[in-house]
Design a protein around this motif. Structure first.
Motif, mmCIF file in Angstrom:
data_model
loop_
_atom_site.group_PDB
_atom_site.id
_atom_site.type_symbol
_atom_site.label_atom_id
_atom_site.label_comp_id
_atom_site.label_asym_id
_atom_site.label_seq_id
_atom_site.Cartn_x
_atom_site.Cartn_y
_atom_site.Cartn_z
ATOM 1 N N SER A 73 0.812 -1.223 0.000
ATOM 2 C CA SER A 73 0.000 0.000 0.000
ATOM 3 C C SER A 73 0.845 1.272 0.000
ATOM 4 N N ILE A 74 2.184 1.140 -0.145
ATOM 5 C CA ILE A 74 3.085 2.301 -0.172
ATOM 6 C C ILE A 74 3.659 2.454 -1.572
ATOM 7 N N ASP A 75 3.565 3.670 -2.111
ATOM 8 C CA ASP A 75 4.066 3.928 -3.465
ATOM 9 C C ASP A 75 5.435 4.600 -3.478
ATOM 10 N N MET A 76 5.777 5.317 -2.409
ATOM 11 C CA MET A 76 7.060 6.016 -2.403
ATOM 12 C C MET A 76 7.493 6.353 -0.969
ATOM 13 N N ILE A 77 8.793 6.490 -0.816
ATOM 14 C CA ILE A 77 9.404 6.952 0.430
ATOM 15 C C ILE A 77 10.151 8.228 0.091
ATOM 16 N N LEU A 78 9.885 9.300 0.812
ATOM 17 C CA LEU A 78 10.410 10.610 0.445
ATOM 18 C C LEU A 78 11.417 11.140 1.466
ATOM 19 N N VAL A 79 12.484 11.768 0.933
ATOM 20 C CA VAL A 79 13.409 12.576 1.726
ATOM 21 C C VAL A 79 13.554 13.912 1.001
ATOM 22 N N THR A 80 14.047 14.924 1.709
ATOM 23 C CA THR A 80 14.208 16.217 1.040
ATOM 24 C C THR A 80 15.390 16.179 0.074
ATOM 25 N N THR A 81 16.568 15.777 0.569
ATOM 26 C CA THR A 81 17.764 15.640 -0.266
ATOM 27 C C THR A 81 18.439 14.317 0.075
ATOM 28 N N TRP A 82 19.344 13.875 -0.776
ATOM 29 C CA TRP A 82 19.940 12.554 -0.587
ATOM 30 C C TRP A 82 20.852 12.501 0.637
ATOM 31 N N ASP A 83 21.375 13.634 1.083
ATOM 32 C CA ASP A 83 22.190 13.586 2.295
ATOM 33 C C ASP A 83 21.331 13.435 3.547
ATOM 34 N N ARG A 84 20.012 13.650 3.430
ATOM 35 C CA ARG A 84 19.110 13.338 4.544
ATOM 36 C C ARG A 84 18.929 11.832 4.669
ATOM 37 N N PHE A 85 19.099 11.143 3.546
ATOM 38 C CA PHE A 85 18.966 9.684 3.513
ATOM 39 C C PHE A 85 20.242 9.022 4.019
ATOM 40 N N SER A 86 21.394 9.467 3.505
ATOM 41 C CA SER A 86 22.656 8.849 3.907
ATOM 42 C C SER A 86 23.833 9.746 3.554
ATOM 43 N N ARG A 87 24.925 9.588 4.356
ATOM 44 C CA ARG A 87 26.192 10.241 4.058
ATOM 45 C C ARG A 87 27.298 9.189 3.938
ATOM 46 N N ASN A 88 26.877 7.997 3.538
ATOM 47 C CA ASN A 88 27.811 6.898 3.334
ATOM 48 C C ASN A 88 27.453 6.221 2.016
ATOM 49 N N THR A 89 28.304 6.367 1.025
ATOM 50 C CA THR A 89 27.981 5.934 -0.326
ATOM 51 C C THR A 89 27.706 4.436 -0.421
ATOM 52 N N THR A 90 28.592 3.624 0.113
ATOM 53 C CA THR A 90 28.450 2.174 0.002
ATOM 54 C C THR A 90 27.169 1.681 0.654
ATOM 55 N N ASP A 91 26.936 2.098 1.895
ATOM 56 C CA ASP A 91 25.724 1.668 2.605
ATOM 57 C C ASP A 91 24.470 2.185 1.914
#
Length: 312
Positions: A73-91
């Motif tokens: 029932s979920i179509d998307m997961i939202l963050v403002t910018t990608w650094d809000r999601f992660s600051r570690n490229t590999t992970d």
């Protein structure tokens, strides 16, 4: 009639970002406005205040769990910018691969069309820049700490007997506290021949307890004599500089304690005299062919052996 899409939103700030004025409320408001403009229903909002250096974050784990349970029932997961999601490229790429099976992770301010293979190049840039920023910031912090040490300022956590403070120019400095008398006692008693175990018991009356190992480190710390040790790095050797803080003990007492400690170390590590016996001339000379250790020997009290010797 089109079916309304549903989204999870996630806002994140780290502790140092909060101090700089970043706001969870602003991120959440921006994402809700983005959803409202596009007719997307927000079904859940997650807010966290952890560093994005890795994904070992309680709120992020809850988000993944919620998304997995409600993936149909979920179509998307939202963050403002990608650094809000992660600051570690590999992970970050590992997490994106995980969400590829249960939903779509989107950034409202840095949109990427994942249906285009080349978009991964842009995503890599978005994900790499925050990690580069972290690494650069870490280098600056280390350089700043080293510069402070070279100027005689101890800007790390103060050792026992001191507390962290600021001088009239708002620069970091350590000043003595109520436990300084205990430090003086420890150095004085060791210089007079007291054992470290005896000193540990006496320190309890000053309201603090240290381990045997920490006491040994304490007694060798040049901070107590008003000096600062600057550790070696790739280009510079270790050095001891004059500190700007008040010493707790004088230089003569510190040197005397070092002599006592060094003598004790030499006594403990002194090579034992060879106790070879004439009847065992090869003890300590021969080596075991299996383990490589020196072969020892001892006199035997075996009655059988004594009887054999008598028969000879």
């Amino acid at each position: 009639m089109s079916i309304k899409k549903r989204a999870i939103i996630m806002a994140r700030v780290s502790s140092d970002e909060q101090a700089k004025g970043y706001s969870l409320n602003i991120q959440e408001d921006n994402m809700r406005k983005w959803c409202e403009d596009r007719g997307v229903e927000v079904v859940k909002c997650f807010r966290e205040d952890h560093s994005a250096k890795n994904f070992n974050r309680p709120e992020w784990k809850e988000l993944k769990k919620y998304a997995r349970i409600n993936q149909k029932s979920i179509d998307m997961i939202l963050v403002t910018t990608w650094d809000r999601f992660s600051r570690n490229t590999t992970d970050a790429f590992n997490e994106l691969h995980y969400f590829r099976n249960i939903g779509i992770l989107k950034s409202i301010q840095q949109p990427i069309d994942f249906s285009i293979p080349e978009s991964k190049e842009l995503l890599a840039i978005y994900l790499t820049l925050p990690e580069v920023d972290n690494d650069r910031r870490s280098m600056k912090i280390k350089e700043g700490i080293r510069a402070a040490l070279k100027s005689g300022r101890w800007s790390r956590c103060a050792p026992i007997g001191y507390k962290n403070s600021r001088d009239e120019n708002n620069k970091p400095i350590i000043v003595t506290n109520e436990k300084a008398d205990g430090i003086k006692l420890a150095f004085t008693e060791i210089s007079q021949g007291s054992s470290q175990q005896f000193v540990l018991k006496n320190l309890k009356q000053f309201g603090f307890t240290v381990s045997r190992n920490n006491l040994s480190l304490l007694l060798r710390n040049p901070l107590y004599v008003g000096k600062v040790r600057v550790p070696a790095n790739e280009t510079e050797p270790e050095e001891i500089v004059e500190g700007v803080h008040e010493p707790i003990i004088d230089y003569e007492l510190f040197i005397k304690v070092q002599d006592v400690l060094n003598k004790g170390y030499k006594d403990r590590n002194r090579k034992k005299e060879n106790s070879a016996k004439p009847e065992l001339p090869l003890r300590g000379i021969l080596f075991c062919s299996n383990c490589g250790k020196k072969v020892t020997g001892s006199a035997s009290r075996s009655k059988t052996l004594l009887l054999s010797l008598q028969l000879l």
